[in-house]
Design a protein around this motif. Structure first.
Motif: not given
Length: 290
Positions: A137-144
């Motif tokens: 969730h943290a990674s996706t928030t910053k990217t997609v």
């Protein structure tokens, strides 16, 4: 927008290297062998590279539509319309048109059609890449999630051919799949989605895979030899994702400016340049206020 007609890439788009294949005229040329149905940001770009290394050519990924052949977005919009809006149909024939050049498919937006793909290609093996839901969730928030709501992409989509195809499709997928609020519903959708895939795929045809496990479990499942002397690929980290997206925006803005110079002359180019400057100034002021 569903059933939008195909339009060829402008000859003036010299700052991007997109193809302009109309998939609605295509047919299946290779068998579909692998459905990699893990959500994006679980290592799908690395898996795509790995599958290509193992001989599964081509492997479809969101990049296939975003930066390789933007007209693919037209058929994805048709698929969304059929599933979510009850407009038209999207069945094996249409999947073969869109994905017929591929032996494997991964990443979004394909994950929105996990059930449909499993039904369309029951002979294909299913790989489920996964990771800890909090880190995902943290990674996706910053990217997609950032990309789906990128005001600069939305702006350039009003003018550029490729962005005009991609941005509406991405926004439709993101808002539909994550119920209009990724930050609020993302983790719940993640857990529900993985439970759904596990429930509909027989265990003997399903491999759950985490990045870091290397070649062996993947090759054993796919019944292919392990590549000798080659490390498992690692691509598409968070920082690289954002940098590539921003570079793509700039290249597409250059396409628009060049087209204005060629087609509309200096006056149109000046108006467009002023519009771009005003947009950037507004974005900077908004960032300053926050």
């Amino acid at each position: 927008m569903a059933f939008q007609p195909y339009t060829p890439k402008p000859l003036t788009d010299i700052f991007t290297n997109d193809t302009d294949i109309d998939r609605r005229k295509c047919r299946r040329t290779v068998p579909m062998k692998v459905l990699a149905l893990g959500l994006g940001r679980t290592g799908t770009a690395s898996l795509r590279t790995a599958l290509k290394e193992l001989g599964f050519a081509d492997t479809y990924h969101m990049m296939s539509a975003s930066v390789e052949n933007p007209p693919d977005c037209l058929m994805w919009q048709d698929a969304f319309a059929a599933k979510y809006d009850g407009i038209g149909t999207f069945e094996r024939e249409q999947w073969d048109q869109l994905l017929g050049h591929c032996q494997a498919v991964c990443d979004w937006p394909a994950v929105a059609f996990a059930k449909e793909l499993v039904e369309a290609y029951p002979e294909a093996k299913v790989i489920l890449t996964t990771r800890d839901v909090d880190s995902w969730h943290a990674s996706t928030t910053k990217t997609v999630d950032w990309r789906a709501n990128d005001p600069e992409l939305k702006f350039v989509a009003q003018w550029d051919w490729g962005a005009g195809l991609y941005q509406p499709m991405l926004k439709k997928f993101w808002d539909t799949f994550f119920k209009g609020d990724f930050k609020k519903y993302g983790k719940r959708v993640f857990n529900d989605y993985y439970a759904q895939v596990r429930s509909m795929v027989p265990p003997e045809n399903l491999l759950e895979y985490r990045m870091g496990q290397g070649w062996e479990p993947l090759c054993e499942f796919l019944k292919v030899p392990v590549p000798e002397g080659k490390k498992f690929p690692h691509t598409n980290d968070t920082e690289g994702f954002v940098d590539r997206c921003k570079a793509r925006n700039r290249a597409q803005m250059c396409n628009v400016a060049f087209r204005a110079l060629v087609v509309g002359g200096g006056v149109v180019a000046a108006v467009l340049s002023a519009s771009l400057t005003f947009h950037r100034l507004g974005a900077r002021l908004a960032a300053f206020r926050t």
